[in-house]
Design a protein around this motif. Sequence first.
Motif, mmCIF file in Angstrom:
data_model
loop_
_atom_site.group_PDB
_atom_site.id
_atom_site.type_symbol
_atom_site.label_atom_id
_atom_site.label_comp_id
_atom_site.label_asym_id
_atom_site.label_seq_id
_atom_site.Cartn_x
_atom_site.Cartn_y
_atom_site.Cartn_z
ATOM 1 N N GLN A 126 83.273 3.086 47.558
ATOM 2 C CA GLN A 126 84.405 3.069 46.389
ATOM 3 C C GLN A 126 83.894 2.774 45.190
ATOM 4 O O GLN A 126 82.614 3.623 44.719
ATOM 5 N N ILE A 174 93.776 -1.001 46.420
ATOM 6 C CA ILE A 174 94.959 -0.403 47.075
ATOM 7 C C ILE A 174 96.019 -1.345 47.112
ATOM 8 O O ILE A 174 95.665 -2.784 47.212
ATOM 9 N N TYR A 192 94.451 19.711 43.176
ATOM 10 C CA TYR A 192 94.668 18.541 43.791
ATOM 11 C C TYR A 192 93.498 17.930 44.369
ATOM 12 O O TYR A 192 92.856 19.013 45.135
ATOM 13 N N GLY A 210 91.814 15.302 47.233
ATOM 14 C CA GLY A 210 92.051 13.975 48.351
ATOM 15 C C GLY A 210 92.442 14.566 49.527
ATOM 16 O O GLY A 210 92.587 15.826 49.682
ATOM 17 N N LYS A 222 100.051 10.635 50.552
ATOM 18 C CA LYS A 222 99.418 11.558 49.337
ATOM 19 C C LYS A 222 100.490 12.302 48.830
ATOM 20 O O LYS A 222 100.256 12.967 47.655
ATOM 21 N N LEU A 279 98.786 14.809 41.091
ATOM 22 C CA LEU A 279 98.647 13.705 41.917
ATOM 23 C C LEU A 279 99.872 13.197 42.324
ATOM 24 O O LEU A 279 100.634 12.357 41.640
ATOM 25 N N SER A 302 100.923 11.235 44.841
ATOM 26 C CA SER A 302 100.736 10.241 45.936
ATOM 27 C C SER A 302 101.950 9.130 45.831
ATOM 28 O O SER A 302 102.482 8.717 44.924
ATOM 29 N N GLU A 340 98.327 4.632 45.568
ATOM 30 C CA GLU A 340 96.817 4.520 45.036
ATOM 31 C C GLU A 340 96.480 3.107 44.636
ATOM 32 O O GLU A 340 97.407 2.346 44.313
ATOM 33 N N ALA A 356 93.617 6.030 41.140
ATOM 34 C CA ALA A 356 93.102 7.198 41.521
ATOM 35 C C ALA A 356 91.928 7.557 40.593
ATOM 36 O O ALA A 356 92.289 8.260 39.372
ATOM 37 N N GLY A 398 91.863 11.045 39.242
ATOM 38 C CA GLY A 398 92.930 11.197 38.048
ATOM 39 C C GLY A 398 92.063 11.337 36.540
ATOM 40 O O GLY A 398 92.289 11.903 35.712
ATOM 41 N N CYS A 400 101.457 12.872 37.700
ATOM 42 C CA CYS A 400 101.299 12.031 38.605
ATOM 43 C C CYS A 400 102.381 11.265 38.888
ATOM 44 O O CYS A 400 103.271 11.084 37.974
ATOM 45 N N THR A 448 100.393 5.836 41.443
ATOM 46 C CA THR A 448 98.889 6.403 41.425
ATOM 47 C C THR A 448 98.075 5.383 40.657
ATOM 48 O O THR A 448 96.809 5.528 40.756
#
Length: 414
Positions: free
Chosen positions: A11, A147, A245, A247, A253, A315, A317, A320, A323, A326, A338, A342
Motif C-alpha cells: 500500500q 479503508i 477507471y 481498479g 467498486k 470512480l 466506488s 475506499e 483512492a 484519484g 467520484c 472514495t
Amino acid sequence: MKIYVSHPGKQHSFQLAVALKKSNMLGLYITSVYNKRKSLTRLLLRFLTGDTYKKVYSRKCDFLDDYEVCQFNELRVILTLFLNKFPRFQKFSERWNFMTESSFYGKVINLVNKDNPNAVIVYNGYAKKHLENLTNRNIIKIMDVSIAERRYVQHILQKEIEDTGIQKIREQHFSYWDESMIKYDAESVSCCDYFLVPSTFVRNSLLSVGVKTSQIKVVPYGVDISQFSPSTENKDITKRLSLLYVGSVTYRKGMHRLLEVISHNIECDLYLAGTFDSQSDLYIKYKDNPKIHFLGFVTRDKLADLYKSCDIFVLPSFCEGMAMVGLEAMGSGLPIICTTYTGVNDVVQNGINGFVYDASDSKKLEEHIVWFINHREQIFDMSVAARQTALSYSWENYHIRVAKAIKECVIKQN
C-alpha cells in the motif's frame, strides 16, 4: 525516538517509512515480500517475466537501506499473491490471507517486545490478539487505517443490495458479513492508542464504532507528481469523450452502476484498467459493448501514459480509504467524477476540478458524464485545476504531515 512500521503488504507503507526516516524516527520497516539481497523475493525474480516481474520487482523502496527492512512470512505472502490471481479461489484466499497476516503480526509483536521501540504502527485489523501481548505497556500502538471499518462498509453494501436486488454483492464481498472478522476488527480498534486515517470517510467509520475524535489523525495520502503529470499535447475535443477507471471490476467498486450507465445512449468510451473475473456477470454482460473496453491489469509504468490519453477519470466506488488512483488521475490533469465514499472526494470541488455524487445515484452519475460531453471546452480549465490540487498532495507534503502527526501522538502519550 524509534518507531517500527509493520505492513505485510505494501500500500502506502513505503511512504510512511520514508517520512519517519526523513524525521530520524524510523527504527525498522517490517514487511513480507521485499526485493532485497538474499531474499526469496530476489530469488523469485529470476523465474518471473512481464508484468508479474514488474509487480514483484517494485516491492522495494530506494530510500530505505536493506538493513532497515525486516521480513516475516515472505513465502506465505508470495503464495497469497499467486492465489489472488484466481477469482474462483476468492473465499479460500481471503481466509488464507487472514491467517497469514495474523501470523505476520504475531512475529512483529515478538520483535517489538524484544527491541522496545517508542511506538509500533500496524495496518487495519489483523494485529489484535498480538497487540495484547505487548509486554511493555508504554509502547504506543498506532493503527494506519487504509479503508473504512468493516461493519460500516457492510451497512453501505447492504443498502445497495436492498436498492438493487443484486445478491451477488454479498456473495462477492462476503468478508464484510463475516462475524468473526467484524469482531476481530472491532477488538483491534480497541487495542490501539491512535489512528492515522486518510479521509473524512474513514474517520467517520471509526467514530461510528466508538473511537474518540482525539485519537484520530487525518493525513491524506500523496501522489508522485513527477510520474503522474499532464500530457504535453493538446487533446482533440472533436473526438468522443474517453473515461478511465482504474481498479478491480467488482460490485464494491460500483461497477454495476457505472457499466449500466455507459451502456445507455451516451456517446463516450470507458476504459477499465484492472483485474476482472471473466466468469462474472459484470464482464459477461458488457464485454461485447463497443463503448466498454476491459484492459485487464495495467502496470504502473504503462498507467501514467493511460491517464494522459484519456479525458475524465471516474470512480464509482462504495468504499475506499483515499483512492490514490484519484490523486494520480488529478496529477495527470484529469478532472474526476467520484462518489462520497472514495476519500478523494475530500479534495474535489464540484465544477472546479470534478464532481462528487452519491454512489447509489446512477442518474446523477449519468448527468455528470453528459455534462462533460456537452462542455468539452471547459475540460481544459478543470484539468489545470485538477493538477493544481494534486500539487498540494505530493508525497513530500504527506511526509511532512504524517511525521508531524505521529510525533504529536508519541509526545502526547509520554
